[in-house]
Write a protein that holds these residues in place. Structure first.
Motif, PDB file in Angstrom:
ATOM      1  N   ALA A  14      11.236  -9.673 -16.934  1.00 59.31           N
ATOM      2  CA  ALA A  14      11.627 -10.926 -17.160  1.00 59.31           C
ATOM      3  C   ALA A  14      11.479 -11.953 -16.038  1.00 59.31           C
ATOM      4  CB  ALA A  14      13.399 -10.970 -17.107  1.00 59.31           C
ATOM      5  N   ARG A  22      12.132 -21.631  -8.038  1.00 62.91           N
ATOM      6  CA  ARG A  22      11.951 -20.420  -9.006  1.00 62.91           C
ATOM      7  C   ARG A  22      12.987 -20.300  -9.658  1.00 62.91           C
ATOM      8  NH1 ARG A  22       6.747 -16.350  -8.520  1.00 62.91           N
ATOM      9  NH2 ARG A  22       5.746 -17.515  -6.812  1.00 62.91           N
ATOM     10  N   VAL A  56      11.301   0.467 -17.834  1.00 63.14           N
ATOM     11  CA  VAL A  56      10.097   1.005 -18.538  1.00 63.14           C
ATOM     12  C   VAL A  56       9.628   1.883 -17.869  1.00 63.14           C
ATOM     13  CG1 VAL A  56       8.413   0.554 -20.073  1.00 63.14           C
ATOM     14  CG2 VAL A  56      10.397  -0.955 -20.235  1.00 63.14           C
TER      15      VAL A  56
HETATM   16  C1  FAD Z   1       2.454 -16.383  -1.742  1.00 64.19           C
HETATM   17  C2  FAD Z   1       2.250 -16.642  -3.327  1.00 64.19           C
HETATM   18  C3  FAD Z   1       2.432 -17.853  -3.672  1.00 64.19           C
HETATM   19  C4  FAD Z   1       2.105 -18.406  -5.075  1.00 64.19           C
HETATM   20  N1  FAD Z   1       2.506 -19.579  -5.462  1.00 64.19           N
HETATM   21  C5  FAD Z   1       2.250 -19.943  -6.731  1.00 64.19           C
HETATM   22  C6  FAD Z   1       2.194 -21.230  -7.212  1.00 64.19           C
HETATM   23  O1  FAD Z   1       2.639 -22.150  -6.334  1.00 64.19           O
HETATM   24  N2  FAD Z   1       2.005 -21.577  -8.605  1.00 64.19           N
HETATM   25  C7  FAD Z   1       1.611 -20.541  -9.254  1.00 64.19           C
HETATM   26  O2  FAD Z   1       1.302 -20.884 -10.518  1.00 64.19           O
HETATM   27  N3  FAD Z   1       1.461 -19.307  -8.975  1.00 64.19           N
HETATM   28  C8  FAD Z   1       1.929 -19.068  -7.853  1.00 64.19           C
HETATM   29  N4  FAD Z   1       1.926 -17.890  -7.499  1.00 64.19           N
HETATM   30  C9  FAD Z   1       1.760 -16.529  -8.490  1.00 64.19           C
HETATM   31  C10 FAD Z   1       2.811 -16.537  -9.188  1.00 64.19           C
HETATM   32  O3  FAD Z   1       3.945 -15.907  -8.438  1.00 64.19           O
HETATM   33  C11 FAD Z   1       2.703 -15.185 -10.166  1.00 64.19           C
HETATM   34  O4  FAD Z   1       1.320 -15.364 -11.005  1.00 64.19           O
HETATM   35  C12 FAD Z   1       3.777 -15.295 -11.220  1.00 64.19           C
HETATM   36  O5  FAD Z   1       5.136 -14.929 -10.615  1.00 64.19           O
HETATM   37  C13 FAD Z   1       3.528 -14.136 -12.260  1.00 64.19           C
HETATM   38  O6  FAD Z   1       4.550 -14.006 -13.160  1.00 64.19           O
HETATM   39  P1  FAD Z   1       4.726 -12.642 -14.157  1.00 64.19           P
HETATM   40  O7  FAD Z   1       5.946 -12.833 -15.009  1.00 64.19           O
HETATM   41  O8  FAD Z   1       3.578 -12.369 -14.798  1.00 64.19           O
HETATM   42  O9  FAD Z   1       4.997 -11.466 -13.053  1.00 64.19           O
HETATM   43  P2  FAD Z   1       6.438 -11.356 -11.808  1.00 64.19           P
HETATM   44  O10 FAD Z   1       7.004 -12.590 -11.708  1.00 64.19           O
HETATM   45  O11 FAD Z   1       6.093 -10.462 -11.114  1.00 64.19           O
HETATM   46  O12 FAD Z   1       7.366 -10.644 -13.081  1.00 64.19           O
HETATM   47  C14 FAD Z   1       7.366  -9.249 -13.520  1.00 64.19           C
HETATM   48  C15 FAD Z   1       8.874  -8.980 -13.929  1.00 64.19           C
HETATM   49  O13 FAD Z   1       8.647  -7.543 -14.430  1.00 64.19           O
HETATM   50  C16 FAD Z   1       9.640  -6.796 -13.979  1.00 64.19           C
HETATM   51  N5  FAD Z   1       9.295  -5.424 -14.221  1.00 64.19           N
HETATM   52  C17 FAD Z   1       8.288  -4.697 -13.400  1.00 64.19           C
HETATM   53  N6  FAD Z   1       8.177  -3.807 -13.723  1.00 64.19           N
HETATM   54  C18 FAD Z   1       8.985  -3.152 -14.759  1.00 64.19           C
HETATM   55  C19 FAD Z   1       9.318  -2.095 -15.487  1.00 64.19           C
HETATM   56  N7  FAD Z   1       8.862  -1.045 -15.528  1.00 64.19           N
HETATM   57  N8  FAD Z   1      10.102  -2.292 -16.316  1.00 64.19           N
HETATM   58  C20 FAD Z   1      11.025  -3.356 -16.472  1.00 64.19           C
HETATM   59  N9  FAD Z   1      11.021  -4.580 -15.830  1.00 64.19           N
HETATM   60  C21 FAD Z   1       9.631  -4.393 -14.994  1.00 64.19           C
HETATM   61  C22 FAD Z   1       9.898  -7.328 -12.639  1.00 64.19           C
HETATM   62  O14 FAD Z   1      11.148  -6.838 -11.880  1.00 64.19           O
HETATM   63  C23 FAD Z   1       9.698  -8.658 -12.611  1.00 64.19           C
HETATM   64  O15 FAD Z   1      11.049  -9.171 -12.918  1.00 64.19           O
HETATM   65  C24 FAD Z   1       2.002 -17.180  -6.174  1.00 64.19           C
HETATM   66  C25 FAD Z   1       1.768 -15.935  -5.557  1.00 64.19           C
HETATM   67  C26 FAD Z   1       2.036 -15.564  -4.299  1.00 64.19           C
HETATM   68  C27 FAD Z   1       2.038 -14.259  -4.068  1.00 64.19           C
END
Ligand code: FAD
Length: 389
Positions: free
Chosen positions: A11, A107, A130
């Motif tokens: 999520a 966020r 998972v």
């Molecule tokens: C320093 C920094 C600055 C950034 N700034 C920007 C920005 O300004 N603009 C931008 O567009 N992007 C930015 N990013 C990139 C952005 O943060 C990520 O690309 C984005 O948060 C990815 O979202 P996601 O939902 O794919 O993954 P995540 O946000 O990592 O979400 C994954 C979710 O899955 C859950 N999860 C993991 N494993 C399991 C499991 N086995 N079972 C159940 N749940 C699980 C986690 O708890 C989490 O809630 C930045 C990144 C960094 C490091």
């Protein structure tokens, strides 16, 4: 077509946006999140025009207007540590679609807006880790001893994705040799930030942006590996490293409390997974967001691309059989992701440069780029529109 069911693993911004897109396309969705409560890690996000456009495509235009702080034209750009501007960023042209340029969101606000957009059509199971994904003709997720099947499984479980490790043994998580820190300083303690943007020194960078009522968001990066010091010790280190840089950098670090500081290693996937999808007989698995294509944050595009993925998945899953929809999703996303990950690495190499000879050369090169040319390059990266069904 009968109501179809999806299980979304994770999520985060990607998983929640995918759930909204699938609900909008008529799916029943269950989201599994390992944390006990839904939370957004990482302070704030810069949303470029493509991310804004993706949120609008999810029907979240009004919600975004309510939570986003728009970056005013000409207030951002690149600077040297003494405060001189190298590039002044202008926004891409308006497309007559309201908030179309760069915006900053807290966020947690984005998280809450996405959950609100789900309404009752999706359920979120918190505290559900998972432990595996089963492939084959009828893919399933495993939660300890429990197995769940669905027409579609979406692996949106972030950079260390368990879904990806099942689907692909090709991609690797690589350390970029850099560490990032982030914080939001509350309004009552934050200095005025008239100009947002990034300041680049030798192997160190600092970015700040006004976050409206929330205060000021800042992010810093330095070469090296994760620091073992306490957060108070890390703040002391940052004070020393950024001493002498233009204000409000020192003021922002000084105003930050240890409990507000977050530290992360900078990592990326290289190579990318061979495929972002697995197709079963009538069902399948899709990787999305960082699970599919974690990249260095040099373009500030990771979450924006996750939003693009989500919208595209929703479009592809509209009226198609799942395997066909997944093949279309892969075909639409791969060229864009390959281009953006390459660009992110290239830009990171330039922006994270260090050394007595290289940094002045970078400064001279950047100074030579007209603002308009730079803005055009940025606009080309954000040039994404919702694909045809
Ligand atoms: C320093 C920094 C600055 C950034 N700034 C920007 C920005 O300004 N603009 C931008 O567009 N992007 C930015 N990013 C990139 C952005 O943060 C990520 O690309 C984005 O948060 C990815 O979202 P996601 O939902 O794919 O993954 P995540 O946000 O990592 O979400 C994954 C979710 O899955 C859950 N999860 C993991 N494993 C399991 C499991 N086995 N079972 C159940 N749940 C699980 C986690 O708890 C989490 O809630 C930045 C990144 C960094 C490091």
């Amino acid at each position: 077509m009968d109501e179809r069911s999806a299980v979304v693993v994770g999520a985060g911004v990607g998983g929640l946006a995918a759930a909204v897109a699938l609900v909008n396309a008529g799916w029943r969705v269950q989201i599994l999140e390992r944390h006990d409560r839904l939370r957004a890690d990482g302070a704030a996000l810069l949303l470029w025009a493509n991310g804004v456009r993706a949120l609008r495509a999810l029907g979240m235009g009004a919600a975004l207007e309510a939570i986003a702080v728009r970056q005013e034209r000409g207030t951002g750009g690149l600077r040297t540590p003494d405060g001189r501007w190298l590039i002044k960023m202008s926004e891409p042209e308006e497309r007559g679609e309201g908030l179309s340029g760069t915006a900053v969101v807290h966020r947690q606000d984005l998280h809450e807006a996405l959950v609100a957009a789900l309404g009752d059509a999706a359920t979120i199971r918190a505290g559900a880790t998972v432990t595996g994904v089963r492939l084959g003709d009828a893919p399933a997720v495993k939660l300890g001893g429990e197995t769940m099947t669905a027409d579609l499984i979406v692996g949106a479980d972030g950079i260390s994705s368990i879904a990806r490790s099942t689907l692909d043994n090709h991609s690797r998580l690589v350390g970029a040799g850099r560490v990032a820190w982030r914080a939001v300083v509350p309004r009552f303690r934050a200095p005025e930030v008239a100009d947002s943007g990034e300041t680049q020194g030798s192997g160190r960078r600092f970015l700040s942006a006004d976050l409206g009522a929330h205060g000021v968001y800042w992010a810093a990066e330095a070469r090296g590996s994760v620091r073992p010091e306490s957060t108070a010790g890390q703040l002391d280190l940052l004070k020393r490293w950024f001493a002498g840089w233009h204000e409000p950098i020192g003021q922002l670090i000084a105003a930050t409390r240890p409990e507000e500081l977050m530290q992360h290693p900078v990592e990326y996937l290289d190579p990318l997974p061979r495929s972002f999808v697995h197709t079963g007989a009538t069902s399948g698995v899709a990787l999305l967001g960082d699970a599919a294509h974690a990249m260095t944050p040099d373009l500030g595009q990771g979450a924006c691309l996750a939003l693009e993925d989500a919208v595209t998945l929703g479009v592809c899953m509209g009226g198609r059989a799942v395997p066909d929809g997944l093949r279309r999703y892969e075909a639409l996303r791969r060229p864009r992701i390959v281009k953006m990950t390459k660009m992110s690495r290239r830009v990171g190499g330039v922006f994270a440069a260090q050394g007595r000879f290289v940094v002045p050369l970078r400064t001279a090169l950047l100074r030579g780029i007209p603002d308009k040319t730079f803005a055009k390059g940025a606009a080309a990266l954000t040039d994404w529109t919702v694909p045809e069904a």
